[in-house]
Design a protein around this motif. Structure first.
Motif, short mmCIF file in Angstrom:
data_model
loop_
_atom_site.label_atom_id
_atom_site.label_comp_id
_atom_site.label_asym_id
_atom_site.label_seq_id
_atom_site.Cartn_x
_atom_site.Cartn_y
_atom_site.Cartn_z
N TRP A 1 -7.46 -9.05 -3.13
CA TRP A 1 -6.45 -8.42 -2.26
C TRP A 1 -7.09 -8.16 -0.90
N ILE A 2 -6.58 -8.85 0.13
CA ILE A 2 -7.22 -8.80 1.45
C ILE A 2 -6.59 -7.76 2.36
N GLY A 3 -5.47 -7.18 1.95
CA GLY A 3 -4.80 -6.18 2.78
C GLY A 3 -4.17 -6.81 4.01
N GLY A 4 -3.79 -5.98 4.96
CA GLY A 4 -3.11 -6.47 6.16
C GLY A 4 -1.66 -6.79 5.87
N SER A 5 -1.13 -7.80 6.53
CA SER A 5 0.27 -8.18 6.36
C SER A 5 0.52 -8.56 4.90
N LYS A 6 1.63 -8.06 4.35
CA LYS A 6 1.81 -8.12 2.89
C LYS A 6 1.95 -9.53 2.34
N ARG A 7 2.80 -10.36 2.95
CA ARG A 7 3.04 -11.66 2.32
C ARG A 7 1.79 -12.53 2.27
N PRO A 8 1.03 -12.69 3.39
CA PRO A 8 -0.21 -13.45 3.28
C PRO A 8 -1.17 -12.87 2.24
N ALA A 9 -1.18 -11.54 2.12
CA ALA A 9 -2.06 -10.91 1.13
C ALA A 9 -1.61 -11.25 -0.29
N VAL A 10 -0.29 -11.29 -0.52
CA VAL A 10 0.21 -11.65 -1.85
C VAL A 10 -0.12 -13.11 -2.16
N VAL A 11 0.07 -14.00 -1.18
CA VAL A 11 -0.26 -15.41 -1.39
C VAL A 11 -1.76 -15.55 -1.70
N HIS A 12 -2.60 -14.85 -0.95
CA HIS A 12 -4.05 -14.92 -1.17
C HIS A 12 -4.40 -14.43 -2.57
N LEU A 13 -3.80 -13.32 -2.98
CA LEU A 13 -4.06 -12.77 -4.32
C LEU A 13 -3.66 -13.76 -5.41
N LEU A 14 -2.46 -14.30 -5.31
CA LEU A 14 -1.98 -15.24 -6.33
C LEU A 14 -2.81 -16.52 -6.34
N THR A 15 -3.09 -17.05 -5.16
CA THR A 15 -3.82 -18.31 -5.07
C THR A 15 -5.22 -18.19 -5.66
N HIS A 16 -5.95 -17.16 -5.26
CA HIS A 16 -7.33 -17.03 -5.71
C HIS A 16 -7.41 -16.64 -7.19
N THR A 17 -6.45 -15.85 -7.66
CA THR A 17 -6.43 -15.56 -9.09
C THR A 17 -6.15 -16.82 -9.88
N PHE A 18 -5.20 -17.62 -9.41
CA PHE A 18 -4.86 -18.87 -10.11
C PHE A 18 -6.04 -19.83 -10.12
N GLU A 19 -6.74 -19.95 -8.99
CA GLU A 19 -7.80 -20.95 -8.88
C GLU A 19 -9.13 -20.48 -9.49
N SER B 1 0.87 -1.18 0.00
CA SER B 1 0.00 0.00 0.00
C SER B 1 0.90 1.22 0.00
N GLY B 2 0.30 2.39 0.15
CA GLY B 2 1.11 3.57 0.36
C GLY B 2 1.07 4.62 -0.74
N ASN B 3 0.64 4.26 -1.94
CA ASN B 3 0.50 5.27 -2.99
C ASN B 3 -0.53 4.80 -4.00
N ASN B 4 -0.89 5.66 -4.93
CA ASN B 4 -1.93 5.33 -5.89
C ASN B 4 -1.38 5.07 -7.29
N ARG B 5 -0.07 4.80 -7.38
CA ARG B 5 0.53 4.55 -8.69
C ARG B 5 1.19 3.18 -8.79
N THR B 6 1.82 2.73 -7.71
CA THR B 6 2.57 1.48 -7.77
C THR B 6 2.42 0.73 -6.46
N CYS B 7 1.58 -0.28 -6.44
CA CYS B 7 1.40 -1.14 -5.27
C CYS B 7 0.61 -2.37 -5.71
N PHE B 8 0.66 -3.42 -4.90
CA PHE B 8 -0.02 -4.67 -5.27
C PHE B 8 -1.52 -4.48 -5.49
N PRO B 9 -2.24 -3.79 -4.61
CA PRO B 9 -3.68 -3.67 -4.85
C PRO B 9 -4.01 -2.93 -6.14
#
Length: 304
Positions: free
Chosen positions: A43-61, A23-31
């Motif tokens: 994108w569930i937010g909160g702690s970054k790594r679990p959020a990245v895993v959640h994003l990748l997993t659910h997009t893949f599935e 998070s942190g800006n409106n130009r370059t961030c995972f969400p």
């Protein structure tokens, strides 16, 4: 998703962790990358790594056709963000990305283009851990980790182990220890690994009803001994270790493990100690005394 693909997702999350902020800006961030390709809801937010895993997993599935566009969006934004930080995306990182994607049955032609690869800078800087004095958590990060550790204790047993592993992964990441999530080998499971001063440590993490005895320590020591000769082990038992078990483990053998208990973890995050320095001091005590477990409270690591 089978275990091999799940491990590939974990490895991909480890690699992409430093590509963008959470998070942190409106130009370059995972969400924002997720929003650009239509998977922002994952994108569930909160702690970054679990959020990245959640994003990748659910997009893949659930939105498989959008997985490669998501990776491309992350890479494009990372090129801007990392350059602005003075740490441009490297050829080594993209090569590693291209090595992981086929494990998920993907190839992305844009990332394999020779002209693009030639335009990238050389290998990434060494992942050696920064000096311990730079590794203290901020008050906000420490509070978040303390809250998560305490919350894990209230979880049902079948959820507690998973939450504990995620907590440890984020704790190691906060200290730039390049963590990798749990992985399976033939006949055994390792709960994860991290790198400290270019040495690789395998991790065994247990949250059970009572202190760990010698048999569990011997079992994990055997796993470590069966890997490359430079491998070492960190055994983390939230409930601690029995005195008899520690004495039996040390008897007649050189230790290839260091150990932490739940109070060690709490003191690291609550008192904002440097985890790097704690591990260094545990290693030194193990070398001097052959004791796998010296409590953090006996290391005299008060903040200066």
């Amino acid at each position: 998703m089978d275990f091999r693909k799940a491990q590939a997702i974990e490895d991909l999350a480890d690699l992409l962790y430093n590509f963008l902020p959470g998070s942190g800006n409106n130009r370059t961030c995972f969400p924002l990358a997720a929003q650009q390709v239509g998977v922002h809801g994952y994108w569930i937010g909160g702690s970054k790594r679990p959020a990245v895993v959640h994003l990748l997993t659910h997009t893949f599935e659930q939105r498989r056709a959008l997985f490669c566009p998501l990776i491309l969006a992350v890479v494009r934004q990372s090129m801007t963000w990392r350059r602005n930080k003075g740490e441009p995306l490297t050829r080594d990182e993209v090569d590693r990305l291209n090595a992981i994607l086929p494990r998920l049955s993907f190839k992305i032609p844009e990332l394999l283009d020779n002209d693009f690869l030639a335009s990238l800078v050389g290998p990434a800087k060494s992942a050696a851990t920064p000096p311990a004095t730079s590794q203290l958590l901020t008050d906000a990060a420490a509070k978040e980790l303390v809250d998560r550790l305490l919350k894990t204790s209230t979880r049902p047993p079948h959820e507690r182990g998973f939450d504990f592993e995620l907590f440890l992964t984020d704790l190691f990441a906060a200290y730039n220890l390049a963590p990798r999530g749990s992985f399976r080998l033939r006949g055994e499971q390792i709960d994860g690994s991290f790198r400290l001063h270019n040495d690789v440590y395998l991790v065994e993490a247990k949250w059970v009803g009572g202190p760990i005895g010698a048999s569990d320590m011997l079992s994990f020591s055997g796993k470590v001994s069966g890997k490359a000769e430079w491998s070492r082990g960190l055994f983390i038992s939230e409930s601690g270790f029995t005195l008899d078990g520690l004495e039996a483990f040390a008897r007649g053998r050189r230790t290839n493990l260091i150990c932490m208990d739940g109070l060690d973890l709490y003191e690291v995050v609550h008192k904002r100690l440097s985890l790097v320095r704690v591990l260094e001091e545990k290693l030194r005590r193990a070398a001097e005394t052959n004791q796998a477990f010296v409590p953090c409270r006996d290391l005299h690591l008060l903040r200066s």
